[in-house]
Design a protein around this motif. Sequence first.
Motif, PDB file in Angstrom:
ATOM      1  N   ASP A  91      16.019  85.084  46.065  1.00  0.00           N
ATOM      2  CA  ASP A  91      16.224  86.126  45.054  1.00  0.00           C
ATOM      3  C   ASP A  91      16.982  85.833  43.990  1.00  0.00           C
ATOM      4  OD1 ASP A  91      18.949  87.417  45.470  1.00  0.00           O
ATOM      5  OD2 ASP A  91      18.100  87.113  47.440  1.00  0.00           O
ATOM      6  N   PHE A  92      16.648  86.058  42.814  1.00  0.00           N
ATOM      7  CA  PHE A  92      17.657  85.894  41.665  1.00  0.00           C
ATOM      8  C   PHE A  92      17.382  86.959  40.633  1.00  0.00           C
ATOM      9  CE2 PHE A  92      13.887  83.059  41.140  1.00  0.00           C
ATOM     10  CZ  PHE A  92      13.553  83.360  40.065  1.00  0.00           C
ATOM     11  N   LYS A  93      18.153  86.826  39.426  1.00  0.00           N
ATOM     12  CA  LYS A  93      18.320  87.942  38.347  1.00  0.00           C
ATOM     13  C   LYS A  93      17.871  87.196  37.136  1.00  0.00           C
ATOM     14  CE  LYS A  93      21.464  91.667  40.526  1.00  0.00           C
ATOM     15  NZ  LYS A  93      21.121  90.976  42.072  1.00  0.00           N
ATOM     16  N   LEU A  94      17.339  87.858  36.301  1.00  0.00           N
ATOM     17  CA  LEU A  94      16.666  87.222  35.093  1.00  0.00           C
ATOM     18  C   LEU A  94      16.865  88.257  33.934  1.00  0.00           C
ATOM     19  CD1 LEU A  94      13.671  85.248  35.778  1.00  0.00           C
ATOM     20  CD2 LEU A  94      16.020  84.227  35.405  1.00  0.00           C
ATOM     21  N   THR A  95      16.520  88.009  32.814  1.00  0.00           N
ATOM     22  CA  THR A  95      16.531  88.907  31.733  1.00  0.00           C
ATOM     23  C   THR A  95      15.372  88.739  30.724  1.00  0.00           C
ATOM     24  OG1 THR A  95      18.088  87.747  30.075  1.00  0.00           O
ATOM     25  CG2 THR A  95      19.105  89.439  31.145  1.00  0.00           C
ATOM     26  N   PRO A  96      14.677  89.634  30.180  1.00  0.00           N
ATOM     27  CA  PRO A  96      13.303  89.415  29.565  1.00  0.00           C
ATOM     28  C   PRO A  96      13.693  88.103  28.710  1.00  0.00           C
ATOM     29  CG  PRO A  96      14.202  91.799  29.660  1.00  0.00           C
ATOM     30  CD  PRO A  96      15.423  91.152  30.194  1.00  0.00           C
ATOM     31  N   GLY A  97      12.691  87.547  28.987  1.00  0.00           N
ATOM     32  CA  GLY A  97      12.351  86.168  28.077  1.00  0.00           C
ATOM     33  C   GLY A  97      13.066  84.998  28.792  1.00  0.00           C
ATOM     34  N   LYS A 115      -1.293  71.618  49.476  1.00  0.00           N
ATOM     35  CA  LYS A 115      -1.295  72.487  48.461  1.00  0.00           C
ATOM     36  C   LYS A 115      -0.927  73.824  48.557  1.00  0.00           C
ATOM     37  CE  LYS A 115      -5.353  69.553  46.730  1.00  0.00           C
ATOM     38  NZ  LYS A 115      -6.588  69.502  46.514  1.00  0.00           N
ATOM     39  N   VAL A 116      -0.306  74.202  47.548  1.00  0.00           N
ATOM     40  CA  VAL A 116      -0.022  75.891  47.588  1.00  0.00           C
ATOM     41  C   VAL A 116      -0.298  76.511  46.185  1.00  0.00           C
ATOM     42  CG1 VAL A 116       2.079  75.319  49.023  1.00  0.00           C
ATOM     43  CG2 VAL A 116       2.327  75.144  46.392  1.00  0.00           C
ATOM     44  N   LYS A 117      -0.328  77.840  46.203  1.00  0.00           N
ATOM     45  CA  LYS A 117      -0.704  78.462  45.036  1.00  0.00           C
ATOM     46  C   LYS A 117       0.691  79.542  44.789  1.00  0.00           C
ATOM     47  CE  LYS A 117      -5.470  78.186  44.889  1.00  0.00           C
ATOM     48  NZ  LYS A 117      -6.735  79.101  44.865  1.00  0.00           N
ATOM     49  N   TYR A 118       1.145  79.785  43.567  1.00  0.00           N
ATOM     50  CA  TYR A 118       2.036  80.706  43.470  1.00  0.00           C
ATOM     51  C   TYR A 118       1.448  82.074  42.867  1.00  0.00           C
ATOM     52  CZ  TYR A 118       5.783  77.226  43.476  1.00  0.00           C
ATOM     53  OH  TYR A 118       6.774  76.284  43.884  1.00  0.00           O
ATOM     54  N   SER A 119       1.952  83.184  43.161  1.00  0.00           N
ATOM     55  CA  SER A 119       1.497  84.381  42.467  1.00  0.00           C
ATOM     56  C   SER A 119       2.787  85.301  42.324  1.00  0.00           C
ATOM     57  CB  SER A 119       0.413  85.027  43.565  1.00  0.00           C
ATOM     58  OG  SER A 119       1.061  85.415  44.838  1.00  0.00           O
ATOM     59  N   THR A 127       6.058  86.703  35.536  1.00  0.00           N
ATOM     60  CA  THR A 127       4.903  85.929  35.902  1.00  0.00           C
ATOM     61  C   THR A 127       5.257  84.636  36.370  1.00  0.00           C
ATOM     62  OG1 THR A 127       4.890  84.955  33.591  1.00  0.00           O
ATOM     63  CG2 THR A 127       3.601  86.923  33.848  1.00  0.00           C
ATOM     64  N   VAL A 128       4.382  83.878  36.880  1.00  0.00           N
ATOM     65  CA  VAL A 128       4.595  82.491  37.478  1.00  0.00           C
ATOM     66  C   VAL A 128       3.507  81.650  37.285  1.00  0.00           C
ATOM     67  CG1 VAL A 128       3.826  83.183  39.784  1.00  0.00           C
ATOM     68  CG2 VAL A 128       5.454  81.217  39.454  1.00  0.00           C
ATOM     69  N   ASP A 129       3.693  80.451  36.914  1.00  0.00           N
ATOM     70  CA  ASP A 129       2.479  79.427  36.752  1.00  0.00           C
ATOM     71  C   ASP A 129       2.093  78.644  37.740  1.00  0.00           C
ATOM     72  OD1 ASP A 129       4.070  77.235  36.766  1.00  0.00           O
ATOM     73  OD2 ASP A 129       4.200  77.063  34.504  1.00  0.00           O
ATOM     74  N   ILE A 134       8.874  80.477  36.527  1.00  0.00           N
ATOM     75  CA  ILE A 134       8.858  81.891  36.281  1.00  0.00           C
ATOM     76  C   ILE A 134       9.342  82.465  35.197  1.00  0.00           C
ATOM     77  CG2 ILE A 134       9.759  84.237  37.384  1.00  0.00           C
ATOM     78  CD1 ILE A 134      10.114  82.284  39.839  1.00  0.00           C
ATOM     79  N   LYS A 135       8.825  83.551  34.349  1.00  0.00           N
ATOM     80  CA  LYS A 135       8.986  84.037  33.217  1.00  0.00           C
ATOM     81  C   LYS A 135       9.259  85.588  33.383  1.00  0.00           C
ATOM     82  CE  LYS A 135       8.626  84.078  28.347  1.00  0.00           C
ATOM     83  NZ  LYS A 135       8.244  83.397  27.170  1.00  0.00           N
ATOM     84  N   ALA A 136      10.461  86.114  33.066  1.00  0.00           N
ATOM     85  CA  ALA A 136      10.843  87.349  33.067  1.00  0.00           C
ATOM     86  C   ALA A 136      10.041  87.968  31.630  1.00  0.00           C
ATOM     87  CB  ALA A 136      12.387  87.655  32.888  1.00  0.00           C
ATOM     88  N   VAL A 137       9.429  89.171  32.201  1.00  0.00           N
ATOM     89  CA  VAL A 137       8.622  89.855  31.048  1.00  0.00           C
ATOM     90  C   VAL A 137       9.371  91.246  30.530  1.00  0.00           C
ATOM     91  CG1 VAL A 137       6.457  91.054  30.454  1.00  0.00           C
ATOM     92  CG2 VAL A 137       6.580  88.940  31.775  1.00  0.00           C
ATOM     93  N   ALA A 138       9.743  91.929  31.513  1.00  0.00           N
ATOM     94  CA  ALA A 138      10.241  93.402  31.356  1.00  0.00           C
ATOM     95  C   ALA A 138      11.026  93.744  32.369  1.00  0.00           C
ATOM     96  CB  ALA A 138       9.260  94.186  31.056  1.00  0.00           C
ATOM     97  N   PRO A 139      12.008  94.799  32.327  1.00  0.00           N
ATOM     98  CA  PRO A 139      12.793  95.099  33.595  1.00  0.00           C
ATOM     99  C   PRO A 139      12.008  95.705  34.444  1.00  0.00           C
ATOM    100  CG  PRO A 139      13.736  95.885  31.546  1.00  0.00           C
ATOM    101  CD  PRO A 139      12.473  95.419  30.935  1.00  0.00           C
ATOM    102  N   GLY A 140      12.653  95.314  35.954  1.00  0.00           N
ATOM    103  CA  GLY A 140      11.933  95.769  37.070  1.00  0.00           C
ATOM    104  C   GLY A 140      12.209  94.842  38.260  1.00  0.00           C
ATOM    105  N   THR A 141      11.440  94.861  39.261  1.00  0.00           N
ATOM    106  CA  THR A 141      11.447  93.819  40.435  1.00  0.00           C
ATOM    107  C   THR A 141      10.020  93.179  40.442  1.00  0.00           C
ATOM    108  OG1 THR A 141      11.025  95.346  41.922  1.00  0.00           O
ATOM    109  CG2 THR A 141      13.406  94.838  41.534  1.00  0.00           C
ATOM    110  N   ALA A 142       9.930  91.923  40.984  1.00  0.00           N
ATOM    111  CA  ALA A 142       8.610  91.249  41.237  1.00  0.00           C
ATOM    112  C   ALA A 142       8.836  90.454  42.588  1.00  0.00           C
ATOM    113  CB  ALA A 142       8.009  90.700  40.240  1.00  0.00           C
TER     114      ALA A 142
END
Length: 181
Positions: A91-97, A115-119, A127-129, A134-142
């Motif tokens: 687990d970790f914390k980010l801010t948008p962007g 081979k693996v896939k991220y989601s 989001t994750v590629d 990982i890119k933080a988009v908006a406040p919340g949890t994922a």
Amino acid sequence: AFNECTSLTKVVFPSKLTTVGNAAFWYCSSLKQVLIGDKVTYIGENAFVGCHKDLTVYVVKGSYAEKAVSKMNGVNMAYRYVTDLKLSASDFKLTPGQAKALTYTYSPEKVYNSKVKYSSDNTAVATVDSKGNIKAVAPGTATITVKTEDTGKTAPCKVTVKGVKPTSVKLDAKSMKINPG
């Protein structure tokens, strides 16, 4: 069985197979890969004698085949499946962007398919590629999950995206009139 079959390069045993006969693949000189399931309870003597010098037999961890193949001379052993999968963070914390890269490790080290896939379960938050970026988009949890392609083994990571709180306010107007109401 397949004695001296020079065109055979790969064998995937049926999941219900229990026996590999004596000298079953004797001098199959092109045979490079054999995938054995966990139901095999007997592998005959000299089953893979004379096969390709780079022959790898993939076994299930903890199976009879693992014990039998590990004692064979001239045969490389590896595993069919990932049995343990871990992410570099749980687990970790980010801010948008903000962005962060996740990496994964697995065991056993030598496997047939790693081979693996991220989601992401909430792409509105993070989001994750395909490489775990990982890119933080908006406040919340994922929850970001990595999943093995062959067995579906998973490892999760909780991402909390916090809103940014302003530390100061700067106005570019020299004066401002605020009307009541």
